[in-house]
Design a protein around this motif. Structure first.
Motif, PDB file in Angstrom:
ATOM      1  N   ASP A 122       0.862  -1.186   0.000  1.00 25.84           N
ATOM      2  CA  ASP A 122       0.000   0.000   0.000  1.00 25.84           C
ATOM      3  C   ASP A 122       0.896   1.232   0.000  1.00 25.84           C
ATOM      4  O   ASP A 122       0.729   2.154   0.791  1.00 25.84           O
ATOM      5  N   THR A 123       1.873   1.230  -0.914  1.00 23.40           N
ATOM      6  CA  THR A 123       2.964   2.213  -0.833  1.00 23.40           C
ATOM      7  C   THR A 123       2.597   3.597  -1.362  1.00 23.40           C
ATOM      8  O   THR A 123       3.295   4.554  -1.083  1.00 23.40           O
ATOM      9  N   ARG A 124       1.521   3.692  -2.129  1.00 25.99           N
ATOM     10  CA  ARG A 124       1.014   5.017  -2.530  1.00 25.99           C
ATOM     11  C   ARG A 124      -0.432   5.060  -2.076  1.00 25.99           C
ATOM     12  O   ARG A 124      -1.324   4.548  -2.733  1.00 25.99           O
ATOM     13  N   SER A 125      -0.653   5.684  -0.918  1.00 29.38           N
ATOM     14  CA  SER A 125      -1.945   5.548  -0.248  1.00 29.38           C
ATOM     15  C   SER A 125      -2.355   6.856   0.398  1.00 29.38           C
ATOM     16  O   SER A 125      -1.701   7.882   0.249  1.00 29.38           O
ATOM     17  N   ASP A 126      -3.456   6.774   1.166  1.00 28.27           N
ATOM     18  CA  ASP A 126      -3.978   7.974   1.825  1.00 28.27           C
ATOM     19  C   ASP A 126      -3.258   8.292   3.138  1.00 28.27           C
ATOM     20  O   ASP A 126      -3.583   9.283   3.789  1.00 28.27           O
ATOM     21  N   VAL A 138      -4.601  -8.789   8.475  1.00 27.09           N
ATOM     22  CA  VAL A 138      -4.636  -9.790   7.410  1.00 27.09           C
ATOM     23  C   VAL A 138      -3.228 -10.264   7.068  1.00 27.09           C
ATOM     24  O   VAL A 138      -2.965 -11.459   6.926  1.00 27.09           O
ATOM     25  N   ALA A 139      -2.300  -9.311   6.935  1.00 26.99           N
ATOM     26  CA  ALA A 139      -0.912  -9.612   6.566  1.00 26.99           C
ATOM     27  C   ALA A 139      -0.091  -8.355   6.823  1.00 26.99           C
ATOM     28  O   ALA A 139      -0.644  -7.257   6.956  1.00 26.99           O
ATOM     29  N   PRO A 140       1.234  -8.479   6.896  1.00 35.32           N
ATOM     30  CA  PRO A 140       2.063  -7.271   7.033  1.00 35.32           C
ATOM     31  C   PRO A 140       1.775  -6.282   5.909  1.00 35.32           C
ATOM     32  O   PRO A 140       1.663  -6.667   4.743  1.00 35.32           O
ATOM     33  N   VAL A 141       1.621  -5.014   6.282  1.00 33.91           N
ATOM     34  CA  VAL A 141       1.289  -3.967   5.311  1.00 33.91           C
ATOM     35  C   VAL A 141       2.508  -3.078   5.107  1.00 33.91           C
ATOM     36  O   VAL A 141       2.989  -2.438   6.048  1.00 33.91           O
ATOM     37  N   VAL A 142       3.012  -3.028   3.886  1.00 32.61           N
ATOM     38  CA  VAL A 142       4.128  -2.149   3.542  1.00 32.61           C
ATOM     39  C   VAL A 142       3.550  -0.892   2.916  1.00 32.61           C
ATOM     40  O   VAL A 142       3.094  -0.896   1.772  1.00 32.61           O
ATOM     41  N   GLY A 143       3.540   0.185   3.702  1.00 34.11           N
ATOM     42  CA  GLY A 143       3.000   1.455   3.245  1.00 34.11           C
ATOM     43  C   GLY A 143       4.070   2.353   2.657  1.00 34.11           C
ATOM     44  O   GLY A 143       5.186   1.899   2.340  1.00 34.11           O
ATOM     45  N   VAL A 163       8.654  -1.166  -2.913  1.00 35.35           N
ATOM     46  CA  VAL A 163       8.143  -2.468  -3.338  1.00 35.35           C
ATOM     47  C   VAL A 163       9.297  -3.454  -3.506  1.00 35.35           C
ATOM     48  O   VAL A 163       9.197  -4.625  -3.114  1.00 35.35           O
ATOM     49  N   ALA A 164      10.404  -2.992  -4.083  1.00 27.21           N
ATOM     50  CA  ALA A 164      11.566  -3.864  -4.254  1.00 27.21           C
ATOM     51  C   ALA A 164      12.081  -4.366  -2.916  1.00 27.21           C
ATOM     52  O   ALA A 164      12.467  -5.530  -2.779  1.00 27.21           O
ATOM     53  N   ASP A 168      12.303  -8.263  -1.811  1.00 25.27           N
ATOM     54  CA  ASP A 168      13.708  -8.664  -1.824  1.00 25.27           C
ATOM     55  C   ASP A 168      14.270  -8.644  -3.245  1.00 25.27           C
ATOM     56  O   ASP A 168      15.017  -9.533  -3.659  1.00 25.27           O
ATOM     57  N   ARG A 169      13.918  -7.591  -3.985  1.00 22.29           N
ATOM     58  CA  ARG A 169      14.395  -7.422  -5.360  1.00 22.29           C
ATOM     59  C   ARG A 169      15.023  -6.037  -5.521  1.00 22.29           C
ATOM     60  O   ARG A 169      14.784  -5.331  -6.504  1.00 22.29           O
ATOM     61  N   GLN A 170      15.845  -5.673  -4.535  1.00 18.88           N
ATOM     62  CA  GLN A 170      16.415  -4.335  -4.509  1.00 18.88           C
ATOM     63  C   GLN A 170      17.294  -4.044  -5.722  1.00 18.88           C
ATOM     64  O   GLN A 170      17.281  -2.929  -6.266  1.00 18.88           O
TER      65      GLN A 170
END
Length: 326
Positions: A122-126, A138-143, A163-164, A168-170
């Motif tokens: 949810d990296t581009r969010s409110d 529900v699950a870990p949230v990466v904001g 997101v990377a 783990d795709r840095q």
């Protein structure tokens, strides 16, 4: 297409109240960590450090353009939010994937839980705590990463790296950022007139009014990345948001060396060609008004993802060059 997609408190409260049932039905319980108590990955976000017990394989992408960013990194999400109303598979035609569509402003918690995700992007969010609290059971949230203060204000660079990090795709993420930054640098060098010009970005609303996007929004940022200067007056009017409505008497604020305008409703571009307020701008009178009328180009311009931005540059740069040559 949503201008300022903010969730309603009542919807969030109802969703949170139903969360226990949703996760129970899905058989999904968040993993508290690996056997040795250490997470495989940690990501810094506006909501604090998020730990992932293992590298995710089942990813739900709920933030604006998180799904396209996943796909650019080589991971197909199991569920996505279709912010730009693409329809079909819920992502732009510049990427390929076949995920399940989920809610945007009002995420479907039960449907999300049923996919049993390892992580929710949810990296581009409110930026609201309510949305985070609704999704995190529900699950870990990466904001968004720390430092993002404008709603939906995560830059394409920040989103790609965030997101990377979660996937783990840095290394691949840095390649994508470097490639696109290099393209912007080449375009600035090829078109020095961009850096000597001001620009404004407007939208034609569903109700027939106008608004403006300002730096901090992906559309305005694409143009400033090309070297254009943005008018501070519009940014001041937005007062920290990424968008501001314009009254009829304030549409004049869209006047610049170049003015780019597009309709938020598909098929409405023709109305802009005859709108008396818009056509009264000096930029319109001098042929320096660009009305975007191709829906794929409008969507790419609005996407803010690496593949979307590449597609937008293909279509919009020739229009910018032509208008400046008037």
């Amino acid at each position: 297409m949503n201008i300022d997609p903010l969730p309603r408190a009542g919807v969030l409260g109802t969703a949170a109240a139903c969360l226990l049932l949703a996760t129970s039905c899905a058989g999904q319980t968040p993993d508290p960590g690996s056997a040795d108590g250490e997470d495989a990955l940690t990501v810094e976000t506006v909501h604090g450090e998020v730990g992932l017990p293992e590298v995710p394989t089942d990813v739900v992408a709920l933030g604006w353009s998180d799904a396209e960013t996943c796909l650019a990194l080589g991971v197909e999400p199991v569920g996505v939010a279709d912010w730009l109303e693409y329809g079909g598979n819920g992502v732009g035609p510049w990427v390929e994937g076949d995920p399940v569509q989920l809610g945007t402003m009002e995420p479907n918690v039960e449907a999300t839980a049923s996919l049993e995700p390892d992580v929710i992007l949810d990296t581009r969010s409110d930026l609201t705590q309510e949305r985070y609290d609704m999704l995190s059971p529900v699950a870990p949230v990466v904001g968004p990463p720390p430092g993002v203060e404008t709603t939906y204000g995560t830059t394409w660079q920040e989103q790609t790296r965030q997101v990377a990090a979660a996937l783990d795709r840095q290394e691949r993420g840095e390649e994508l950022v470097t490639e696109l930054e290099g393209r912007f640098a080449d375009l600035r060098e090829e078109h020095p007139g961009f850096t000597d010009s001001t620009i404004a970005v407007g939208a034609y609303n569903y109700d027939g009014g106008f608004g403006a996007y300002v730096p901090g929004d992906t559309r305005a940022d694409l143009l400033t990345d090309l070297g254009f200067e943005y008018d501070d007056e519009l940014a001041d009017m937005a007062d920290g948001a990424f968008y501001t409505d314009l009254s009829a008497e304030n549409v004049q604020a869209l006047d610049a060396d170049l003015t780019v305008v597009f309709p938020l409703e598909a098929g409405a571009a023709g109305e802009l060609e005859s709108d008396p307020v818009l056509q009264d701008l000096d930029s319109a009178r001098d042929g320096r008004l660009i009305v975007l009328d191709d829906q794929d180009l409008i969507d790419a311009f609005s996407s803010g993802s690496v593949p979307g931005v590449h597609h937008a540059l293909d279509g919009i740069v020739p229009r910018l060059v032509e208008a400046l040559d008037q």
